[in-house]
Design a protein around this motif. Sequence first.
Motif, PDB file in Angstrom:
ATOM      1  N   LEU A   1      -5.419  -0.154   3.924  1.00 23.30           N
ATOM      2  CA  LEU A   1      -5.476   1.309   3.969  1.00 23.30           C
ATOM      3  C   LEU A   1      -4.714   1.919   2.801  1.00 23.30           C
ATOM      4  N   HIS A   2      -5.327   2.888   2.142  1.00 19.63           N
ATOM      5  CA  HIS A   2      -4.635   3.701   1.150  1.00 19.63           C
ATOM      6  C   HIS A   2      -4.963   5.152   1.476  1.00 19.63           C
TER       7      HIS A   2
ATOM      8  N   GLU B   1      -0.243   6.308   1.948  1.00 20.00           N
ATOM      9  CA  GLU B   1      -0.300   5.415   3.104  1.00 20.00           C
ATOM     10  C   GLU B   1       0.435   4.137   2.700  1.00 20.00           C
TER      11      GLU B   1
ATOM     12  N   CYS C   1       1.241   0.774   1.807  1.00 22.21           N
ATOM     13  CA  CYS C   1       0.228  -0.264   1.608  1.00 22.21           C
ATOM     14  C   CYS C   1       0.808  -1.519   0.960  1.00 22.21           C
TER      15      CYS C   1
ATOM     16  N   MET D   1       1.756   3.329  -6.717  1.00 20.75           N
ATOM     17  CA  MET D   1       0.295   3.445  -6.758  1.00 20.75           C
ATOM     18  C   MET D   1      -0.081   4.872  -7.159  1.00 20.75           C
TER      19      MET D   1
HETATM   20 CU1  CUA Z   1      -1.933   2.348  -1.527  1.00 24.76          CU
HETATM   21 CU2  CUA Z   1       0.119   3.045  -0.543  1.00 24.76          CU
END
Ligand code: CUA
Length: 356
Positions: free
Chosen positions: A168-169, A206, A208, A215
């Motif tokens: 999940l992102h 999110e 991850c 990110m």
């Molecule tokens: Cu992709 Cu936090």
Amino acid sequence: MKNGKHFVIVGLLVIVSTIFLRWVFVWLFATPTAASTQAGIVDYMFGVHFWMIAFLFSLIMVMMLYSAFAFRRQPEDEEDAEHVHGNTKLEIAWTIIPIFVVIGFGIWGTIELRALTQPYPDEMEIEVIGRQWSWGFEYPGQGEFVSAEMVVPVNRPLVLRMRSEDVLHSFWVTEFRIKQDLVPGRVTELRITPSEIGDYKVRCAEICGTEHSGMLAPVRVVSQADYEAWLVEKNAAPQYVELTPEERGALWYSAEGFGCVSCHSTDGTPGVGPTWLGIYGRQEALDDGTTVTVDDAYIRESIYDPNAKLVAGFAAAMPQNYEQLFAEKQAEILATQGLEIDIVDDLIAFMKTLEE
Ligand code: CUA
């Protein structure tokens, strides 16, 4: 009449406290520039909630604190207080009113969410790929390239079709306000109409993995003309990810690359520098009388520090700034295409194809 006075004072204190608290919330939860048309309604709803929260908090706290102060026991007062058992009207009121307020907010939110997710007839599609831990952007119908930054024209409705390659992102540009998860095995959509030219940043929202906080990717909102110029440039640029190391090496060797071709032949003819025909693994006599085997380490040294070990019969004629030039090119490719390469390795791969 005595009670009337208390109600007036409490009413005024509630108004003052509401205005003050709402100001505190706006200051405390200040948001960055609003850079999308979707940001308007989000900010407006936050604003209404701030008023609501400030009012409810003030209503309860002012009444409680005021009562504790105004109706406190006087020193000479030894009597028991009046006993109160329920107030049906009040209880009905504080049940019914909040129910309608909450349902009202729910309906309002549903209507606005529906409006935010409604497709536009002329929307531009961008495919977003999220992975541990980087972003990729593709522009279907506008070219075959993959970009490591998201560049979009201002005031153009966008639909992002988003996929995750692993976990999940979540795609979140704070200036656009709205946010959407990327779910493995699914394509999720997010509709944005950027309204302000500027440089922003998409962050993953999110957790991850270890590099979650890193990110990030640049998001640039530009004019239509700048966008078209960027598209032309992207489409003209070689897509390094689609090339083999040997093909990239040939490109670096050429005049379009770093121009090695002007001094090093590939067919055995002598030039300013030694020919690359059969160069890999060859024994070269150096001008100091020793011999060296042309291997990875020697090639890297000869490119980065060309005068360290000159092949006998050749003058020190090679530019000495390739290490810097290569580093800049590698950084550019990483930034624009998200691909990590080593130009010397590419050149070595190319040299290995030039067997005698
Ligand atoms: Cu992709 Cu936090």
